[in-house]
Design a protein around this motif. Structure first.
Motif, PDB file in Angstrom:
ATOM      1  N   HIS A 113       0.821  -1.213   0.000  1.00 53.51           N
ATOM      2  CA  HIS A 113       0.000   0.000   0.000  1.00 53.51           C
ATOM      3  C   HIS A 113       0.850   1.256   0.000  1.00 53.51           C
ATOM      4  CE1 HIS A 113      -4.117  -1.258  -0.108  1.00 53.51           C
ATOM      5  NE2 HIS A 113      -3.723  -2.335   0.530  1.00 53.51           N
ATOM      6  N   SER A 114       1.979   1.214   0.668  1.00 57.64           N
ATOM      7  CA  SER A 114       2.874   2.367   0.633  1.00 57.64           C
ATOM      8  C   SER A 114       3.352   2.617  -0.790  1.00 57.64           C
ATOM      9  CB  SER A 114       4.071   2.132   1.562  1.00 57.64           C
ATOM     10  OG  SER A 114       3.659   2.010   2.908  1.00 57.64           O
ATOM     11  N   ARG A 115       3.698   1.561  -1.498  1.00 54.99           N
ATOM     12  CA  ARG A 115       4.153   1.714  -2.878  1.00 54.99           C
ATOM     13  C   ARG A 115       3.042   2.254  -3.772  1.00 54.99           C
ATOM     14  NH1 ARG A 115       7.870  -3.798  -2.895  1.00 54.99           N
ATOM     15  NH2 ARG A 115       9.750  -2.772  -2.068  1.00 54.99           N
ATOM     16  N   ALA A 116       1.819   1.811  -3.520  1.00 53.94           N
ATOM     17  CA  ALA A 116       0.700   2.313  -4.316  1.00 53.94           C
ATOM     18  C   ALA A 116       0.470   3.799  -4.063  1.00 53.94           C
ATOM     19  CB  ALA A 116      -0.571   1.517  -4.007  1.00 53.94           C
ATOM     20  N   VAL A 117       0.515   4.197  -2.790  1.00 56.82           N
ATOM     21  CA  VAL A 117       0.302   5.598  -2.435  1.00 56.82           C
ATOM     22  C   VAL A 117       1.399   6.486  -3.008  1.00 56.82           C
ATOM     23  CG1 VAL A 117       0.338   7.208  -0.480  1.00 56.82           C
ATOM     24  CG2 VAL A 117      -1.044   5.129  -0.354  1.00 56.82           C
ATOM     25  N   LEU A 118       2.626   5.965  -3.041  1.00 59.26           N
ATOM     26  CA  LEU A 118       3.775   6.778  -3.436  1.00 59.26           C
ATOM     27  C   LEU A 118       4.154   6.631  -4.906  1.00 59.26           C
ATOM     28  CD1 LEU A 118       5.945   6.066  -0.276  1.00 59.26           C
ATOM     29  CD2 LEU A 118       4.699   8.168  -0.796  1.00 59.26           C
ATOM     30  N   ALA A 119       3.327   5.930  -5.679  1.00 61.55           N
ATOM     31  CA  ALA A 119       3.617   5.758  -7.104  1.00 61.55           C
ATOM     32  C   ALA A 119       3.771   7.126  -7.774  1.00 61.55           C
ATOM     33  CB  ALA A 119       2.498   4.965  -7.774  1.00 61.55           C
ATOM     34  N   GLY A 120       4.886   7.312  -8.482  1.00 59.15           N
ATOM     35  CA  GLY A 120       5.134   8.577  -9.161  1.00 59.15           C
ATOM     36  C   GLY A 120       5.794   9.628  -8.299  1.00 59.15           C
ATOM     37  N   ASP A 121       6.018   9.326  -7.019  1.00 61.76           N
ATOM     38  CA  ASP A 121       6.676  10.262  -6.096  1.00 61.76           C
ATOM     39  C   ASP A 121       8.164   9.961  -6.095  1.00 61.76           C
ATOM     40  OD1 ASP A 121       7.707  11.689  -3.966  1.00 61.76           O
ATOM     41  OD2 ASP A 121       6.035  11.263  -2.621  1.00 61.76           O
ATOM     42  N   ASP A 122       8.949  10.761  -6.789  1.00 59.70           N
ATOM     43  CA  ASP A 122      10.383  10.493  -6.932  1.00 59.70           C
ATOM     44  C   ASP A 122      11.184  10.803  -5.672  1.00 59.70           C
ATOM     45  OD1 ASP A 122      10.004   9.674  -9.536  1.00 59.70           O
ATOM     46  OD2 ASP A 122      10.373  11.665 -10.380  1.00 59.70           O
ATOM     47  N   LEU A 123      10.564  11.484  -4.714  1.00 61.03           N
ATOM     48  CA  LEU A 123      11.288  11.859  -3.497  1.00 61.03           C
ATOM     49  C   LEU A 123      10.956  10.950  -2.321  1.00 61.03           C
ATOM     50  CD1 LEU A 123      11.085  15.758  -3.676  1.00 61.03           C
ATOM     51  CD2 LEU A 123      12.942  14.252  -4.395  1.00 61.03           C
ATOM     52  N   SER A 124      10.180   9.891  -2.574  1.00 59.35           N
ATOM     53  CA  SER A 124       9.855   8.924  -1.527  1.00 59.35           C
ATOM     54  C   SER A 124      10.017   7.513  -2.081  1.00 59.35           C
ATOM     55  CB  SER A 124       8.415   9.113  -1.029  1.00 59.35           C
ATOM     56  OG  SER A 124       8.226  10.390  -0.458  1.00 59.35           O
ATOM     57  N   ALA A 125      10.275   6.585  -1.186  1.00 57.66           N
ATOM     58  CA  ALA A 125      10.420   5.187  -1.593  1.00 57.66           C
ATOM     59  C   ALA A 125      10.063   4.293  -0.414  1.00 57.66           C
ATOM     60  CB  ALA A 125      11.833   4.901  -2.075  1.00 57.66           C
ATOM     61  N   VAL A 126       9.850   3.018  -0.727  1.00 56.98           N
ATOM     62  CA  VAL A 126       9.482   2.037   0.285  1.00 56.98           C
ATOM     63  C   VAL A 126      10.443   0.864   0.213  1.00 56.98           C
ATOM     64  CG1 VAL A 126       7.630   0.603   1.214  1.00 56.98           C
ATOM     65  CG2 VAL A 126       7.075   2.680  -0.058  1.00 56.98           C
ATOM     66  N   VAL A 127      10.932   0.436   1.374  1.00 58.10           N
ATOM     67  CA  VAL A 127      11.840  -0.703   1.469  1.00 58.10           C
ATOM     68  C   VAL A 127      11.156  -1.807   2.265  1.00 58.10           C
ATOM     69  CG1 VAL A 127      14.093  -1.516   2.301  1.00 58.10           C
ATOM     70  CG2 VAL A 127      13.852   0.814   1.396  1.00 58.10           C
ATOM     71  N   SER A 128      11.194  -3.009   1.734  1.00 57.02           N
ATOM     72  CA  SER A 128      10.719  -4.176   2.479  1.00 57.02           C
ATOM     73  C   SER A 128      11.899  -4.744   3.257  1.00 57.02           C
ATOM     74  CB  SER A 128      10.148  -5.227   1.513  1.00 57.02           C
ATOM     75  OG  SER A 128       9.736  -6.380   2.233  1.00 57.02           O
ATOM     76  N   ALA A 129      11.933  -4.464   4.543  1.00 61.47           N
ATOM     77  CA  ALA A 129      13.073  -4.884   5.370  1.00 61.47           C
ATOM     78  C   ALA A 129      12.650  -4.867   6.833  1.00 61.47           C
ATOM     79  CB  ALA A 129      14.276  -3.967   5.150  1.00 61.47           C
ATOM     80  N   ASP A 130      13.531  -5.383   7.676  1.00 59.56           N
ATOM     81  CA  ASP A 130      13.242  -5.569   9.098  1.00 59.56           C
ATOM     82  C   ASP A 130      14.222  -4.762   9.932  1.00 59.56           C
ATOM     83  OD1 ASP A 130      13.094  -6.774  11.782  1.00 59.56           O
ATOM     84  OD2 ASP A 130      11.943  -8.370  10.827  1.00 59.56           O
ATOM     85  N   LEU A 131      13.716  -4.097  10.949  1.00 66.31           N
ATOM     86  CA  LEU A 131      14.552  -3.297  11.852  1.00 66.31           C
ATOM     87  C   LEU A 131      15.677  -4.117  12.458  1.00 66.31           C
ATOM     88  CD1 LEU A 131      15.222  -0.848  13.653  1.00 66.31           C
ATOM     89  CD2 LEU A 131      13.269  -1.476  15.095  1.00 66.31           C
ATOM     90  N   ARG A 132      15.451  -5.417  12.617  1.00 67.86           N
ATOM     91  CA  ARG A 132      16.474  -6.265  13.230  1.00 67.86           C
ATOM     92  C   ARG A 132      17.682  -6.477  12.319  1.00 67.86           C
ATOM     93  NH1 ARG A 132      11.747 -10.281  15.218  1.00 67.86           N
ATOM     94  NH2 ARG A 132      11.021  -9.589  13.178  1.00 67.86           N
ATOM     95  N   LYS A 133      17.574  -6.041  11.059  1.00 67.23           N
ATOM     96  CA  LYS A 133      18.688  -6.162  10.113  1.00 67.23           C
ATOM     97  C   LYS A 133      18.979  -4.792   9.511  1.00 67.23           C
ATOM     98  CE  LYS A 133      17.566 -10.978   9.008  1.00 67.23           C
ATOM     99  NZ  LYS A 133      17.213 -11.935   7.924  1.00 67.23           N
ATOM    100  N   PRO A 134      19.602  -3.906  10.280  1.00 66.27           N
ATOM    101  CA  PRO A 134      19.821  -2.527   9.832  1.00 66.27           C
ATOM    102  C   PRO A 134      20.575  -2.406   8.514  1.00 66.27           C
ATOM    103  CG  PRO A 134      20.257  -2.716  12.185  1.00 66.27           C
ATOM    104  CD  PRO A 134      20.086  -4.105  11.663  1.00 66.27           C
ATOM    105  N   ARG A 135      21.536  -3.322   8.261  1.00 67.53           N
ATOM    106  CA  ARG A 135      22.318  -3.193   7.029  1.00 67.53           C
ATOM    107  C   ARG A 135      21.445  -3.390   5.803  1.00 67.53           C
ATOM    108  NH1 ARG A 135      26.149  -0.075   7.835  1.00 67.53           N
ATOM    109  NH2 ARG A 135      25.585   0.235   5.661  1.00 67.53           N
ATOM    110  N   ASP A 136      20.419  -4.237   5.899  1.00 69.17           N
ATOM    111  CA  ASP A 136      19.511  -4.423   4.771  1.00 69.17           C
ATOM    112  C   ASP A 136      18.811  -3.114   4.430  1.00 69.17           C
ATOM    113  OD1 ASP A 136      20.241  -7.059   4.770  1.00 69.17           O
ATOM    114  OD2 ASP A 136      18.312  -7.828   5.499  1.00 69.17           O
ATOM    115  N   ILE A 137      18.550  -2.307   5.440  1.00 67.27           N
ATOM    116  CA  ILE A 137      17.901  -1.010   5.232  1.00 67.27           C
ATOM    117  C   ILE A 137      18.904  -0.004   4.674  1.00 67.27           C
ATOM    118  CG2 ILE A 137      16.747   0.917   6.387  1.00 67.27           C
ATOM    119  CD1 ILE A 137      15.794  -1.184   8.496  1.00 67.27           C
ATOM    120  N   LEU A 138      20.037   0.110   5.344  1.00 68.30           N
ATOM    121  CA  LEU A 138      21.020   1.119   4.964  1.00 68.30           C
ATOM    122  C   LEU A 138      21.618   0.861   3.580  1.00 68.30           C
ATOM    123  CD1 LEU A 138      22.787   1.309   8.426  1.00 68.30           C
ATOM    124  CD2 LEU A 138      21.320   3.075   7.430  1.00 68.30           C
TER     125      LEU A 138
END
Length: 276
Positions: A113-138
């Protein structure tokens, strides 16, 4: 159970989700009956749960506006949940149109849903990741594209750390994220606690038990324990306080007919820290 058209394929809609329960508390429409049933069971013990979530969102909005006022226009929102009105990018861009936001969640419904809401927004993005794995996010392409880690970033950990047990090493995860951020970065954090709830710990524990039953343990920490997440940050005044007490709006005397803040709104702590 009929699968709604908006539900991403592959998810089990018979299992409650923390992010969809939160969406229900906020009056959203992206939740299933199984989520509503779990929410109503929790509310049998703690009827003020929707008010707590509203106070949490109100704190987040004030903290984001504070960040922009301090010149921070990059946001990393981990555990962002399902988009609702007044999300981080909307609040930040009202003050700074060029604000950049990376949302992170591991719930497939929240991500879709985040990706759907932000479609076409070049200044926002969504990452599928877990807080317990910070490097996956960074190390994600989205963070690499939108965030300049040599400049201050506002890291939002709003109503997420209390879903990490001590065995998940939440303090280490926050420290790893902190160490990746530039001086002047902000940590915006809220966390559940028994302190402040207008119920006995035994009664409130019934609601905590509902989350345990749906395999999403809710860890209630003390103010002292929550303060530990701010190691390496200098707390912004007034410090770590009950959420409505952090930079409250309309602090004058109540107008005629105006209601005082619901006692449940003071269930949980919020604070903002600045990295030196």
């Amino acid at each position: 159970m009929e699968r709604p058209a908006w539900a991403p394929p592959g998810i089990d809609i018979s299992v409650p989700s923390v992010s969809r329960i939160y969406d229900y508390y906020l009056g959203g429409s992206h939740n299933f009956e199984v989520d509503r049933q779990a929410a109503r069971r929790a509310m049998e013990f703690m009827p003020g749960l929707p008010k707590i979530m509203q106070a949490n969102r109100a704190f987040m909005r004030r903290a984001v506006r504070h960040a922009v006022a301090e010149g921070v226009t990059q946001f990393l929102d981990i555990g962002s949940g399902i988009p609702t009105f007044g999300n981080v990018h909307e609040i930040a861009r009202a003050a700074s149109p060029e604000a950049r936001v990376v949302y992170v969640d591991h719930d497939p419904v929240a991500v879709a849903h985040s990706r759907a809401v932000l479609a076409g927004d070049d200044l926002s993005a969504v990452v599928s990741a877990d807080l317990r794995k910070p490097r996956d996010i960074l190390d994600s392409p989205e963070a690499d594209r939108l965030l300049d880690l040599d400049r201050p970033v506002a890291l939002l950990l709003v109503a997420v750390l209390h879903f990490l047990e001590d065995s998940d090493e939440p303090y280490a995860a926050v420290a790893e994220l902190r160490d990746a951020l530039a001086p002047g970065s902000l940590l915006i954090l809220t966390h559940a606690s028994y302190e402040g709830i207008p119920l006995t710990e035994e009664v409130a524990g019934g609601a905590v038990g509902v989350y345990r039953d749906i395999r999403n343990p809710l860890v209630m920490r003390t103010r002292e324990q929550i303060s530990g997440f701010f190691e390496g940050f200098e707390l912004v005044e007034p410090g770590l306080v009950f959420m409505p007490d952090w930079h409250p709006e309309g602090t004058g005397p109540l107008a005629e007919g105006e209601e005082p803040e619901d006692p449940y709104a003071f269930s949980g702590y919020g604070g903002v820290g600045r990295k030196a």
